[in-house]
Structures are given as C-alpha cells and as structure tokens.
Design an enzyme around this catalytic site. Structure first.
Site, mmCIF file in Angstrom:
data_model
loop_
_atom_site.group_PDB
_atom_site.id
_atom_site.type_symbol
_atom_site.label_atom_id
_atom_site.label_comp_id
_atom_site.label_asym_id
_atom_site.label_seq_id
_atom_site.Cartn_x
_atom_site.Cartn_y
_atom_site.Cartn_z
ATOM 1 N N HIS A 29 67.718 -27.041 -69.763
ATOM 2 C CA HIS A 29 68.565 -28.705 -70.535
ATOM 3 C C HIS A 29 68.324 -27.991 -72.633
ATOM 4 O O HIS A 29 68.973 -27.597 -73.093
ATOM 5 C CB HIS A 29 68.597 -29.869 -71.322
ATOM 6 C CG HIS A 29 66.662 -30.450 -71.046
ATOM 7 N ND1 HIS A 29 65.681 -29.783 -69.832
ATOM 8 C CD2 HIS A 29 66.379 -30.341 -72.728
ATOM 9 C CE1 HIS A 29 64.317 -31.117 -70.648
ATOM 10 N NE2 HIS A 29 64.949 -31.025 -72.335
ATOM 11 N N ASP A 66 66.744 -28.292 -63.302
ATOM 12 C CA ASP A 66 67.147 -28.577 -64.220
ATOM 13 C C ASP A 66 65.747 -27.332 -64.953
ATOM 14 O O ASP A 66 64.892 -27.335 -65.991
ATOM 15 C CB ASP A 66 66.486 -29.670 -65.087
ATOM 16 C CG ASP A 66 66.211 -29.873 -67.191
ATOM 17 O OD1 ASP A 66 67.265 -29.261 -67.469
ATOM 18 O OD2 ASP A 66 65.087 -30.300 -67.298
ATOM 19 N N GLY A 143 61.108 -32.059 -77.185
ATOM 20 C CA GLY A 143 60.421 -30.033 -78.112
ATOM 21 C C GLY A 143 58.973 -29.822 -77.219
ATOM 22 O O GLY A 143 59.202 -28.899 -77.079
ATOM 23 N N ASN A 144 58.436 -30.477 -76.941
ATOM 24 C CA ASN A 144 57.848 -30.621 -75.077
ATOM 25 C C ASN A 144 58.545 -30.101 -74.364
ATOM 26 O O ASN A 144 57.792 -29.234 -73.034
ATOM 27 C CB ASN A 144 56.930 -32.039 -75.197
ATOM 28 C CG ASN A 144 55.487 -32.047 -75.575
ATOM 29 O OD1 ASN A 144 55.622 -32.933 -76.355
ATOM 30 N ND2 ASN A 144 54.652 -31.326 -74.733
ATOM 31 N N SER A 145 59.652 -30.526 -73.663
ATOM 32 C CA SER A 145 60.490 -29.829 -72.886
ATOM 33 C C SER A 145 60.124 -28.420 -72.636
ATOM 34 O O SER A 145 60.519 -27.778 -73.368
ATOM 35 C CB SER A 145 62.290 -30.357 -72.619
ATOM 36 O OG SER A 145 62.803 -31.120 -72.426
#
Length: 185
Positions: A29, A66, A143-145
């Site tokens: 994502h 993902d 933003g940690n993804s």
C-alpha cells in the site's frame, strides 16, 4: 473558466533495507497508485544517512500479504538481519522503527500482545488476503507503514503494516507482517 490543475499526489512511508546492494522491503500500500490497484508512477527512497535520494524500481509486490520489494542502485548499505517471528512470545518487548509524519527516524517500544491476528484489512486490496499479524502496542502512525518491527537484539521480526485507528490515529494497537512471511516473498 480556466484550465483545471490536478495537484501532484504524494505519500510517504517507511522501508527496511534487507541487503547491502539495495533491496528494500515495504508495504504494497506504500507503493500503490491512487486507486490501490497499480504502482505509483514514481517511487523515491531517501536514506537517513546523508539524506541521499534514489529512484526505486519495484522488483515485486504482493497485495494479498501487503508486501513489496524495491531495488535502489547503491552498494555497501547497512541492512537488517532477519530474526525469527515464529519464536516470539506474548509479552516480549519489541521496537517499531519508521518515519511517521515525515519525522526523522523514530523508534517506539511495546510488547507483543497477540500472534496470528487477522483484522480483515488486506481484503481491501486483494481477493485472496493473507493475514497473520503480530499485534503490539508499540506506537505506529501514518508514515510508519513498511517500517521495521525489531526484537531487542536488533533483528527484523516484522514489517509494520496497520494500526487500529477509529479516530484516524494510533489508538493502542499496531499490526506487523511476520518476518516468516516476508522471507517467503
């Protein structure tokens, strides 16, 4: 009426360097286009050391888990060693590393509260979702993804992927894809 201008779309996320020659793991994502079905037209990777920016090539991606693998043209990069997500214990301390809200490298701590958790989020981008998340209370935000979930030995045990966010921000639980799944990709 004058011409309509469509603003440039920008998003940010995190990633984990897994080899000294520039392979990076992140979330699908993070690199997806606006509708989540394809790949963003341009993917830039900025390294914390020296703030150097690279154009990344997508090597592979898997919406069902993902996960995505990127490649930048660089050498002698520092990288994380895989740890075993299979041997994790409830209550074990972990650290979430990433770049939330476009901040510099940020580290938060938490404990593992569940393993093998399914929350139904990957069904948004895949008809055959695979979910077996590590659930922690380490603070993870926008933003940690794609960032690292590491054990106290500094080994990669997961890729941060989702948060429970009824109000849009971290509400106490975050979810990471186990390193056992990441290795298979």
């Amino acid at each position: 009426m004058g011409p309509q201008i469509i603003p440039e779309q920008r998003a940010s996320g995190s990633g984990v360097i897994i080899s000294q020659d520039g392979y990076i793991v992140t979330n699908n994502h993070v690199i997806s286009d606006r509708d989540g079905k394809g790949i963003a037209p341009e993917i830039k990777v900025t390294l914390n050391e020296g703030r150097k920016t690279y154009t990344a090539k997508v090597v592979g991606r898997d919406p069902s888990t993902d996960l995505a693998v990127l490649k930048i043209e660089a050498t002698n990069l520092p990288y994380l060693i895989y740890g075993s997500s299979d041997n994790l214990a409830l209550g074990q301390w972990v650290l979430a590393v990433g770049y939330p809200f476009n901040l510099e490298a940020t580290v938060t701590a938490g404990i593992i509260s569940a393993k093998g958790r399914s929350i139904g989020i990957n069904s948004q981008q895949s008809e055959s979702p695979v979910e077996s998340f590590i659930q922690t209370d380490a603070a993870v935000n926008s933003g940690n993804s794609g960032g690292a979930l590491i054990n106290t030995n500094g080994e990669l045990i997961g890729i941060n992927s989702a948060i429970l966010a009824p109000g849009g921000t971290y509400a106490g639980y975050s979810f990471a894809i186990p390193s056992s799944i990441v290795k298979r990709l």
